[in-house]
Design a protein around this motif. Structure first.
Motif, short mmCIF file in Angstrom:
data_model
loop_
_atom_site.label_atom_id
_atom_site.label_comp_id
_atom_site.label_asym_id
_atom_site.label_seq_id
_atom_site.Cartn_x
_atom_site.Cartn_y
_atom_site.Cartn_z
N MET A 1 0.85 -1.18 0.00
CA MET A 1 0.00 0.00 0.00
C MET A 1 0.89 1.23 0.00
SD MET A 1 -2.85 1.20 2.82
CE MET A 1 -3.90 -0.20 2.56
N SER A 2 0.51 2.23 -0.77
CA SER A 2 1.26 3.48 -0.77
C SER A 2 0.38 4.60 -0.23
CB SER A 2 1.78 3.80 -2.17
OG SER A 2 0.70 4.02 -3.04
N PHE A 3 1.04 5.63 0.22
CA PHE A 3 0.35 6.75 0.87
C PHE A 3 0.82 8.06 0.26
CE2 PHE A 3 0.79 3.29 3.89
CZ PHE A 3 -0.50 3.14 4.37
N VAL A 4 -0.05 9.07 0.36
CA VAL A 4 0.31 10.43 -0.04
C VAL A 4 0.25 11.30 1.21
CG1 VAL A 4 -0.47 10.18 -2.42
CG2 VAL A 4 -2.08 11.00 -0.70
N TYR A 5 0.96 12.42 1.17
CA TYR A 5 0.97 13.28 2.35
C TYR A 5 1.04 14.75 1.95
CZ TYR A 5 5.89 14.50 1.80
OH TYR A 5 7.06 15.01 1.33
N LYS A 6 0.70 15.57 2.91
CA LYS A 6 0.94 17.01 2.84
C LYS A 6 1.16 17.48 4.26
CE LYS A 6 -2.30 20.17 1.84
NZ LYS A 6 -1.76 21.20 2.70
N THR A 7 1.81 18.59 4.41
CA THR A 7 2.02 19.14 5.75
C THR A 7 1.15 20.37 5.93
OG1 THR A 7 3.90 20.45 4.98
CG2 THR A 7 4.40 18.28 5.91
N MET A 8 0.89 20.67 7.20
CA MET A 8 0.13 21.87 7.53
C MET A 8 0.66 22.46 8.83
SD MET A 8 -3.56 20.64 9.15
CE MET A 8 -3.91 22.19 9.99
N LYS A 9 0.61 23.77 8.92
CA LYS A 9 0.97 24.45 10.16
C LYS A 9 -0.22 24.40 11.10
CE LYS A 9 4.31 27.51 8.04
NZ LYS A 9 4.68 28.89 7.71
N SER A 10 0.07 24.29 12.39
CA SER A 10 -0.99 24.29 13.40
C SER A 10 -0.46 24.99 14.65
CB SER A 10 -1.40 22.85 13.74
OG SER A 10 -0.50 22.28 14.66
N PRO A 11 -1.33 25.31 15.59
CA PRO A 11 -0.87 25.93 16.83
C PRO A 11 0.05 25.03 17.67
CG PRO A 11 -3.26 26.12 16.60
CD PRO A 11 -2.78 25.22 15.52
N ILE A 12 0.09 23.74 17.34
CA ILE A 12 0.94 22.82 18.09
C ILE A 12 2.07 22.27 17.23
CG2 ILE A 12 -0.72 22.18 19.88
CD1 ILE A 12 -1.60 19.84 18.17
N GLY A 13 2.40 22.97 16.16
CA GLY A 13 3.52 22.59 15.32
C GLY A 13 3.08 22.07 13.97
N LEU A 14 4.07 21.72 13.18
CA LEU A 14 3.83 21.21 11.83
C LEU A 14 3.26 19.80 11.93
CD1 LEU A 14 4.36 22.17 8.88
CD2 LEU A 14 6.45 20.81 8.98
N LEU A 15 2.16 19.56 11.22
CA LEU A 15 1.53 18.24 11.18
C LEU A 15 1.68 17.66 9.78
CD1 LEU A 15 -1.82 19.09 13.05
CD2 LEU A 15 0.24 18.02 14.01
N THR A 16 1.91 16.36 9.71
CA THR A 16 1.95 15.67 8.43
C THR A 16 0.69 14.85 8.30
OG1 THR A 16 4.36 15.57 8.45
CG2 THR A 16 3.22 14.03 6.99
N THR B 1 4.51 4.08 5.05
CA THR B 1 5.43 4.35 3.96
C THR B 1 5.23 3.32 2.86
OG1 THR B 1 7.12 3.02 5.07
CG2 THR B 1 7.23 5.41 5.40
N PRO B 2 5.62 3.56 1.65
CA PRO B 2 6.23 4.80 1.16
C PRO B 2 5.19 5.90 0.99
CG PRO B 2 5.95 3.26 -0.64
CD PRO B 2 5.51 2.55 0.60
N ARG B 3 5.68 7.14 1.03
CA ARG B 3 4.79 8.29 0.90
C ARG B 3 5.28 9.20 -0.21
NH1 ARG B 3 4.64 9.03 7.20
NH2 ARG B 3 6.48 10.29 6.85
N THR B 4 4.30 9.77 -0.91
CA THR B 4 4.58 10.74 -1.96
C THR B 4 3.81 12.01 -1.61
OG1 THR B 4 4.67 8.94 -3.56
CG2 THR B 4 4.42 11.17 -4.44
N GLU B 5 4.46 13.15 -1.76
CA GLU B 5 3.77 14.41 -1.46
C GLU B 5 2.68 14.65 -2.50
OE1 GLU B 5 4.77 18.87 0.05
OE2 GLU B 5 6.19 17.96 -1.32
#
Length: 165
Positions: free
Chosen positions: A1-16, A40-44
């Protein structure tokens, strides 16, 4: 299985934010131990609809405008872990449960340590509200995102709950 990701800013730090083709599979902390949750593996993919909706709902939560989430979840774990995580999802906004209470809720009151271990492996932080699980004494206990983040999330929810009483 493969996964995709993105990051976001939050009041408690960067979240993936991590998604599979079935739904949201993870919300990981900025300094998360990569061995804690293995997606994993992850692709943005900054345009993935599941990740964009998750980011939107999390931003509403942090702004005090959301008390529940409607993102489709795709928990990756053992049958026992999934049972614990399902029980954890039932903890109402602004409330807490102890590890012992969760063990009783899943029909295995002696599995307190196993419930704690499963809670520690929860891949979908915040939406899967592992921050709402505390020690039997009421103390905040281990949290992958840091005890400071756990206290922040509980305080955020307590403040919002008080507005609706």
């Amino acid at each position: 299985m493969s996964f995709v990701y993105k990051t976001m800013k939050s009041p408690i730090g960067l979240l993936t934010l991590v998604a599979s083709d079935k739904g949201l599979a993870g919300i990981l902390w900025e300094h998360d131990n990569p061995e804690r949750v293995r997606l994993t593996p992850r692709t943005e993919d900054t345009g993935n609809p599941v990740l964009l909706e998750t980011e939107k709902q999390l931003n509403e939560y942090f702004a005090g405008k959301r008390r529940s989430f409607s993102v489709t979840l795709d928990y990756v774990g053992t049958p026992f872990q999934k049972k614990v995580w399902k029980s954890m999802l039932a903890i109402p906004f602004g409330e807490t449960r102890s590890y012992g209470q969760l063990a009783k809720e899943i029909g295995n009151p002696k599995a307190v340590r196993a419930v704690g271990a499963a809670n520690g492996k929860n891949p979908i932080s915040i939406i899967g509200p592992c921050h709402r699980v505390i020690g039997a004494s009421g103390k905040l206990t281990g949290f992958a995102g840091s005890l400071k983040a756990k206290a922040y999330l509980l305080s955020l929810e307590a403040d919002q709950s008080n507005l609706f009483r």
